[in-house]
Design a protein around this motif. Structure first.
Motif, PDB file in Angstrom:
ATOM      1  N   UNK A 191       4.685  -3.440  -8.289  1.00 22.11           N
ATOM      2  CA  UNK A 191       5.665  -3.454  -7.208  1.00 22.11           C
ATOM      3  C   UNK A 191       6.243  -4.856  -7.103  1.00 22.11           C
ATOM      4  N   UNK A 192       7.566  -4.930  -6.997  1.00 21.09           N
ATOM      5  CA  UNK A 192       8.256  -6.203  -6.842  1.00 21.09           C
ATOM      6  C   UNK A 192       9.037  -6.176  -5.540  1.00 21.09           C
ATOM      7  N   UNK A 193       9.233  -7.336  -4.945  1.00 21.26           N
ATOM      8  CA  UNK A 193      10.004  -7.429  -3.705  1.00 21.26           C
ATOM      9  C   UNK A 193      10.995  -8.579  -3.787  1.00 21.26           C
ATOM     10  N   UNK A 194      12.089  -8.440  -3.068  1.00 20.84           N
ATOM     11  CA  UNK A 194      13.078  -9.508  -2.979  1.00 20.84           C
ATOM     12  C   UNK A 194      13.813  -9.364  -1.660  1.00 20.84           C
ATOM     13  N   UNK A 195      14.277 -10.483  -1.109  1.00 21.78           N
ATOM     14  CA  UNK A 195      14.956 -10.464   0.186  1.00 21.78           C
ATOM     15  C   UNK A 195      16.121 -11.426   0.199  1.00 21.78           C
ATOM     16  N   UNK A 196      17.002 -11.263   1.166  1.00 23.77           N
ATOM     17  CA  UNK A 196      18.089 -12.202   1.401  1.00 23.77           C
ATOM     18  C   UNK A 196      18.284 -12.348   2.902  1.00 23.77           C
ATOM     19  N   UNK A 205       5.206  -8.158   3.996  1.00 25.73           N
ATOM     20  CA  UNK A 205       5.048  -6.861   3.343  1.00 25.73           C
ATOM     21  C   UNK A 205       3.566  -6.499   3.312  1.00 25.73           C
ATOM     22  N   UNK A 206       3.282  -5.259   3.641  1.00 24.36           N
ATOM     23  CA  UNK A 206       1.925  -4.730   3.529  1.00 24.36           C
ATOM     24  C   UNK A 206       1.991  -3.497   2.623  1.00 24.36           C
ATOM     25  N   UNK A 207       1.072  -3.442   1.640  1.00 22.42           N
ATOM     26  CA  UNK A 207       1.061  -2.362   0.651  1.00 22.42           C
ATOM     27  C   UNK A 207      -0.233  -1.551   0.752  1.00 22.42           C
ATOM     28  N   UNK A 208      -0.103  -0.234   0.557  1.00 19.27           N
ATOM     29  CA  UNK A 208      -1.247   0.653   0.419  1.00 19.27           C
ATOM     30  C   UNK A 208      -1.105   1.422  -0.897  1.00 19.27           C
ATOM     31  N   UNK A 209      -2.087   1.303  -1.754  1.00 19.85           N
ATOM     32  CA  UNK A 209      -2.103   2.037  -3.011  1.00 19.85           C
ATOM     33  C   UNK A 209      -3.242   3.041  -2.934  1.00 19.85           C
ATOM     34  N   UNK A 225       5.847 -12.726  -9.281  1.00 23.95           N
ATOM     35  CA  UNK A 225       5.202 -12.042 -10.393  1.00 23.95           C
ATOM     36  C   UNK A 225       4.662 -10.669 -10.074  1.00 23.95           C
ATOM     37  N   UNK A 226       4.956 -10.118  -8.944  1.00 28.01           N
ATOM     38  CA  UNK A 226       4.509  -8.777  -8.613  1.00 28.01           C
ATOM     39  C   UNK A 226       3.656  -8.776  -7.368  1.00 28.01           C
ATOM     40  N   UNK A 227       4.019  -7.949  -6.386  1.00 24.85           N
ATOM     41  CA  UNK A 227       3.288  -7.911  -5.130  1.00 24.85           C
ATOM     42  C   UNK A 227       2.017  -7.085  -5.244  1.00 24.85           C
ATOM     43  N   UNK A 228       2.011  -6.075  -6.098  1.00 21.86           N
ATOM     44  CA  UNK A 228       0.840  -5.220  -6.284  1.00 21.86           C
ATOM     45  C   UNK A 228       0.927  -4.592  -7.664  1.00 21.86           C
ATOM     46  N   UNK A 229      -0.225  -4.286  -8.245  1.00 32.80           N
ATOM     47  CA  UNK A 229      -0.277  -3.656  -9.563  1.00 32.80           C
ATOM     48  C   UNK A 229      -1.352  -2.581  -9.556  1.00 32.80           C
ATOM     49  N   UNK A 230      -1.099  -1.480 -10.290  1.00 32.41           N
ATOM     50  CA  UNK A 230      -2.073  -0.395 -10.355  1.00 32.41           C
ATOM     51  C   UNK A 230      -1.787   0.452 -11.586  1.00 32.41           C
ATOM     52  N   UNK A 259      12.471  -3.274  -2.470  1.00 32.44           N
ATOM     53  CA  UNK A 259      11.167  -3.083  -3.099  1.00 32.44           C
ATOM     54  C   UNK A 259      11.371  -2.115  -4.271  1.00 32.44           C
ATOM     55  N   UNK A 260      10.892  -2.504  -5.435  1.00 32.62           N
ATOM     56  CA  UNK A 260      11.070  -1.669  -6.622  1.00 32.62           C
ATOM     57  C   UNK A 260       9.736  -1.428  -7.292  1.00 32.62           C
ATOM     58  N   UNK A 261       9.625  -0.258  -7.886  1.00 33.43           N
ATOM     59  CA  UNK A 261       8.439   0.146  -8.649  1.00 33.43           C
ATOM     60  C   UNK A 261       8.795   0.114 -10.130  1.00 33.43           C
ATOM     61  N   UNK A 262       7.952  -0.574 -10.914  1.00 32.39           N
ATOM     62  CA  UNK A 262       8.192  -0.723 -12.350  1.00 32.39           C
ATOM     63  C   UNK A 262       7.024  -0.111 -13.129  1.00 32.39           C
ATOM     64  N   UNK A 263       7.366   0.519 -14.262  1.00 38.59           N
ATOM     65  CA  UNK A 263       6.332   1.129 -15.104  1.00 38.59           C
ATOM     66  C   UNK A 263       6.432   0.569 -16.513  1.00 38.59           C
ATOM     67  N   UNK A 264       5.283   0.265 -17.068  1.00 38.93           N
ATOM     68  CA  UNK A 264       5.210  -0.224 -18.439  1.00 38.93           C
ATOM     69  C   UNK A 264       4.638   0.846 -19.347  1.00 38.93           C
TER      70      UNK A 264
END
Length: 264
Positions: A191-196, A205-209, A225-230, A259-264
Protein backbone atom coordinates in the motif's frame (compact mmCIF):
# COMPACT_ATOMS: atom_id res chain seq x y z
CA UNK A 1 18.21 33.60 11.69
CA UNK A 2 15.17 34.34 13.86
CA UNK A 3 11.59 33.12 13.96
CA UNK A 4 9.57 35.77 12.05
CA UNK A 5 6.94 38.00 13.63
CA UNK A 6 4.66 37.21 10.68
CA UNK A 7 4.63 34.18 8.42
CA UNK A 8 2.54 33.23 5.38
CA UNK A 9 2.21 29.53 4.60
CA UNK A 10 2.28 28.14 1.07
CA UNK A 11 -1.54 28.10 0.95
CA UNK A 12 -1.69 31.78 1.90
CA UNK A 13 -2.64 31.36 5.57
CA UNK A 14 -1.35 34.21 7.78
CA UNK A 15 0.53 33.31 10.97
CA UNK A 16 1.21 35.84 13.75
CA UNK A 17 3.84 35.27 16.41
CA UNK A 18 2.44 35.70 19.91
CA UNK A 19 5.59 34.97 21.92
CA UNK A 20 9.18 33.86 21.34
CA UNK A 21 12.13 32.66 23.38
CA UNK A 22 14.92 30.11 23.63
CA UNK A 23 15.43 26.87 25.52
CA UNK A 24 18.76 25.20 26.30
CA UNK A 25 19.29 22.04 24.28
CA UNK A 26 19.56 19.89 27.38
CA UNK A 27 18.01 19.91 30.83
CA UNK A 28 15.90 23.05 30.60
CA UNK A 29 12.35 24.34 30.27
CA UNK A 30 11.01 27.54 28.76
CA UNK A 31 7.36 28.55 29.15
CA UNK A 32 5.69 31.06 26.83
CA UNK A 33 2.37 32.45 28.08
CA UNK A 34 -0.03 33.58 25.35
CA UNK A 35 -3.68 34.69 25.22
CA UNK A 36 -6.50 32.41 24.13
CA UNK A 37 -7.60 34.29 21.02
CA UNK A 38 -9.98 31.66 19.67
CA UNK A 39 -7.71 31.08 16.68
CA UNK A 40 -5.64 27.91 16.21
CA UNK A 41 -2.29 27.95 18.03
CA UNK A 42 0.96 26.34 16.91
CA UNK A 43 4.36 25.78 18.49
CA UNK A 44 7.45 26.54 16.43
CA UNK A 45 11.11 25.52 16.54
CA UNK A 46 13.84 26.96 14.33
CA UNK A 47 15.99 24.35 12.61
CA UNK A 48 19.38 25.70 11.57
CA UNK A 49 20.58 22.73 9.54
CA UNK A 50 22.64 21.05 12.26
CA UNK A 51 22.00 19.59 15.66
CA UNK A 52 21.75 22.03 18.58
CA UNK A 53 25.10 20.86 19.87
CA UNK A 54 26.80 22.14 16.74
CA UNK A 55 27.46 18.67 15.37
CA UNK A 56 27.21 17.41 11.82
CA UNK A 57 24.32 18.71 9.67
CA UNK A 58 20.99 16.95 9.82
CA UNK A 59 19.77 15.21 6.69
CA UNK A 60 16.38 14.01 5.51
CA UNK A 61 14.70 10.64 5.52
CA UNK A 62 16.53 7.67 4.10
CA UNK A 63 19.37 7.06 6.49
CA UNK A 64 20.39 10.58 7.53
CA UNK A 65 20.16 12.36 10.84
CA UNK A 66 17.00 14.18 11.88
CA UNK A 67 17.52 15.87 15.22
CA UNK A 68 14.62 15.61 17.68
CA UNK A 69 13.59 18.96 19.12
CA UNK A 70 12.12 19.81 22.54
CA UNK A 71 8.98 18.24 23.89
CA UNK A 72 5.97 20.55 24.14
CA UNK A 73 3.38 20.85 26.90
CA UNK A 74 0.14 22.88 26.94
CA UNK A 75 -0.97 23.94 30.43
CA UNK A 76 1.16 21.14 31.82
CA UNK A 77 -0.19 18.42 29.52
CA UNK A 78 2.02 16.82 26.91
CA UNK A 79 1.11 17.83 23.37
CA UNK A 80 0.41 14.95 21.00
CA UNK A 81 2.20 13.98 17.76
CA UNK A 82 3.72 14.72 15.33
CA UNK A 83 6.99 15.38 17.13
CA UNK A 84 9.50 18.00 16.12
CA UNK A 85 12.30 16.62 13.95
CA UNK A 86 14.81 18.91 12.24
CA UNK A 87 16.06 17.64 8.90
CA UNK A 88 17.40 20.75 7.22
CA UNK A 89 16.82 24.48 7.52
CA UNK A 90 13.78 26.50 8.49
CA UNK A 91 10.90 26.71 10.90
CA UNK A 92 9.01 23.60 12.04
CA UNK A 93 5.42 24.06 13.22
CA UNK A 94 3.13 21.71 15.11
CA UNK A 95 -0.50 22.30 16.15
CA UNK A 96 -1.47 22.71 19.78
CA UNK A 97 -4.71 21.43 21.29
CA UNK A 98 -5.76 24.21 23.64
CA UNK A 99 -8.43 23.57 26.31
CA UNK A 100 -11.54 25.69 25.96
CA UNK A 101 -11.78 28.73 28.19
CA UNK A 102 -10.67 32.31 28.55
CA UNK A 103 -7.51 34.03 29.73
CA UNK A 104 -4.07 32.68 28.91
CA UNK A 105 -2.43 29.40 28.00
CA UNK A 106 1.06 28.26 29.00
CA UNK A 107 3.15 26.52 26.31
CA UNK A 108 6.28 24.83 27.69
CA UNK A 109 9.25 23.69 25.61
CA UNK A 110 11.08 20.98 27.56
CA UNK A 111 14.52 19.43 26.99
CA UNK A 112 14.83 17.70 30.38
CA UNK A 113 14.02 14.30 28.89
CA UNK A 114 16.50 12.03 27.16
CA UNK A 115 17.94 13.74 24.07
CA UNK A 116 17.88 11.54 21.00
CA UNK A 117 18.52 11.60 17.27
CA UNK A 118 16.32 10.10 14.55
CA UNK A 119 18.68 8.33 12.16
CA UNK A 120 15.97 7.04 9.81
CA UNK A 121 12.53 8.31 8.80
CA UNK A 122 10.70 5.99 11.22
CA UNK A 123 13.13 6.07 14.14
CA UNK A 124 14.00 4.75 16.61
CA UNK A 125 15.24 7.87 18.36
CA UNK A 126 18.65 6.90 19.72
CA UNK A 127 20.14 8.70 22.75
CA UNK A 128 22.70 11.40 22.12
CA UNK A 129 24.16 13.97 24.48
CA UNK A 130 24.27 17.49 23.04
CA UNK A 131 26.70 20.21 24.01
CA UNK A 132 25.80 23.68 25.25
CA UNK A 133 23.42 25.28 22.79
CA UNK A 134 19.78 26.30 22.54
CA UNK A 135 16.68 26.09 20.40
CA UNK A 136 14.77 29.17 19.24
CA UNK A 137 11.08 28.60 19.97
CA UNK A 138 7.81 30.48 19.55
CA UNK A 139 4.02 30.25 19.64
CA UNK A 140 1.95 31.38 16.65
CA UNK A 141 -1.72 31.84 15.92
CA UNK A 142 -3.17 31.53 12.43
CA UNK A 143 -6.28 32.99 10.86
CA UNK A 144 -8.36 30.49 8.85
CA UNK A 145 -8.72 31.46 5.18
CA UNK A 146 -12.07 33.01 4.25
CA UNK A 147 -12.72 30.17 1.78
CA UNK A 148 -11.33 26.63 1.44
CA UNK A 149 -7.91 26.52 -0.24
CA UNK A 150 -8.28 23.59 -2.63
CA UNK A 151 -5.02 21.62 -2.99
CA UNK A 152 -3.82 19.98 -6.18
CA UNK A 153 -5.03 16.38 -6.58
CA UNK A 154 -2.80 13.80 -4.92
CA UNK A 155 -1.52 11.24 -7.42
CA UNK A 156 0.31 7.91 -7.42
CA UNK A 157 2.13 6.27 -10.36
CA UNK A 158 0.88 3.23 -12.31
CA UNK A 159 3.99 1.28 -11.27
CA UNK A 160 6.26 1.42 -8.22
CA UNK A 161 9.51 -0.57 -8.04
CA UNK A 162 8.22 -3.10 -10.55
CA UNK A 163 4.81 -3.53 -8.89
CA UNK A 164 1.62 -2.66 -10.80
CA UNK A 165 -1.16 -0.51 -9.39
CA UNK A 166 -4.33 -2.62 -9.08
CA UNK A 167 -6.57 -0.30 -7.04
CA UNK A 168 -6.67 3.41 -6.25
CA UNK A 169 -8.75 5.40 -3.77
CA UNK A 170 -8.71 9.19 -3.45
CA UNK A 171 -10.39 11.64 -1.15
CA UNK A 172 -10.21 15.05 0.47
CA UNK A 173 -9.99 15.52 4.21
CA UNK A 174 -12.27 16.34 6.00
CA UNK A 175 -14.93 15.12 3.56
CA UNK A 176 -13.56 11.61 2.91
CA UNK A 177 -11.66 9.40 5.29
CA UNK A 178 -11.75 5.67 4.56
CA UNK A 179 -11.07 2.94 1.99
CA UNK A 180 -11.87 -0.79 1.97
CA UNK A 181 -11.02 -3.60 -0.44
CA UNK A 182 -11.06 -7.39 -0.66
CA UNK A 183 -7.98 -8.90 -2.31
CA UNK A 184 -8.22 -12.39 -3.86
CA UNK A 185 -5.51 -12.51 -6.55
CA UNK A 186 -2.32 -14.22 -5.32
CA UNK A 187 0.77 -12.06 -5.07
CA UNK A 188 2.87 -9.73 -2.97
CA UNK A 189 1.07 -6.44 -2.23
CA UNK A 190 2.08 -3.04 -0.93
CA UNK A 191 0.00 0.00 0.00
CA UNK A 192 1.29 3.44 -0.94
CA UNK A 193 0.01 6.85 0.14
CA UNK A 194 0.45 10.40 -1.09
CA UNK A 195 -1.09 13.74 -0.15
CA UNK A 196 -1.21 17.38 -1.18
CA UNK A 197 -2.11 20.53 0.70
CA UNK A 198 -0.24 22.67 3.19
CA UNK A 199 -1.24 20.48 6.17
CA UNK A 200 -0.34 17.18 4.47
CA UNK A 201 2.29 16.33 7.10
CA UNK A 202 -0.51 16.22 9.72
CA UNK A 203 -2.71 13.69 7.97
CA UNK A 204 -2.51 10.26 9.59
CA UNK A 205 -3.25 6.83 8.13
CA UNK A 206 -4.24 3.67 9.97
CA UNK A 207 -4.22 0.31 8.14
CA UNK A 208 -5.86 -3.03 8.90
CA UNK A 209 -4.76 -6.10 6.95
CA UNK A 210 -7.15 -9.00 7.62
CA UNK A 211 -8.11 -7.38 10.91
CA UNK A 212 -4.54 -6.82 12.09
CA UNK A 213 -3.94 -3.16 12.89
CA UNK A 214 -0.75 -1.54 11.64
CA UNK A 215 1.29 1.25 13.15
CA UNK A 216 -0.27 4.67 12.55
CA UNK A 217 1.55 6.64 9.87
CA UNK A 218 1.65 10.43 10.34
CA UNK A 219 2.74 12.72 7.56
CA UNK A 220 2.04 12.37 3.89
CA UNK A 221 4.14 14.90 2.03
CA UNK A 222 5.64 12.55 -0.55
CA UNK A 223 5.34 8.91 -1.55
CA UNK A 224 7.52 6.66 0.57
CA UNK A 225 8.64 3.04 0.40
CA UNK A 226 5.25 1.61 1.24
CA UNK A 227 2.87 2.06 4.16
CA UNK A 228 2.05 -1.65 4.51
CA UNK A 229 2.99 -4.91 2.80
CA UNK A 230 1.35 -8.35 2.76
CA UNK A 231 1.10 -11.57 0.74
CA UNK A 232 -2.05 -13.20 -0.66
CA UNK A 233 -1.84 -16.93 -1.37
CA UNK A 234 -3.94 -18.93 -3.82
CA UNK A 235 -7.51 -19.33 -2.55
CA UNK A 236 -7.04 -16.70 0.16
CA UNK A 237 -9.20 -13.60 0.69
CA UNK A 238 -7.60 -10.64 2.47
CA UNK A 239 -9.59 -7.66 3.75
CA UNK A 240 -7.84 -4.29 3.56
CA UNK A 241 -9.11 -1.25 5.45
CA UNK A 242 -7.66 2.26 5.58
CA UNK A 243 -8.72 5.15 7.79
CA UNK A 244 -7.47 8.72 7.60
CA UNK A 245 -7.63 11.65 9.98
CA UNK A 246 -5.90 14.92 10.65
CA UNK A 247 -4.14 16.13 13.78
CA UNK A 248 -4.89 19.72 14.78
CA UNK A 249 -7.17 22.40 13.35
CA UNK A 250 -7.73 22.55 9.59
CA UNK A 251 -10.47 25.14 8.99
CA UNK A 252 -10.67 25.86 5.25
CA UNK A 253 -7.32 24.07 4.68
CA UNK A 254 -8.28 20.69 3.21
CA UNK A 255 -5.81 17.92 2.36
CA UNK A 256 -6.17 15.75 -0.74
CA UNK A 257 -5.04 12.13 -0.34
CA UNK A 258 -4.52 9.03 -2.44
CA UNK A 259 -4.02 5.41 -1.38
CA UNK A 260 -3.07 2.77 -3.95
CA UNK A 261 -2.67 -0.99 -3.82
CA UNK A 262 0.19 -2.50 -5.83
CA UNK A 263 0.79 -6.14 -6.74
CA UNK A 264 4.04 -7.76 -7.76
Amino acid sequence: MELPAWHTSSDGTAYRRLAAGTVDARGAKTTLTVPRTGRPLEAAVLCDGGDPAGGEPATGAGGGRAVAGPEVFVDGRRAGPPAFACAGLGMRLRPLEVPAGTGQVAVTFDTTGATCVLRTADGPCTPERPGAAHWRVAVYEWTPPARPVIPAPATLPARVDGAKQVALSTGTWPGDGSYEATVVAPGRYTLQQNCSGDLRDRLWFKYWIDGVESRTSIGCGTRTGGAAAFTVRKGQRVEVKVRTGLWGASTNRPVDWAVALYRR
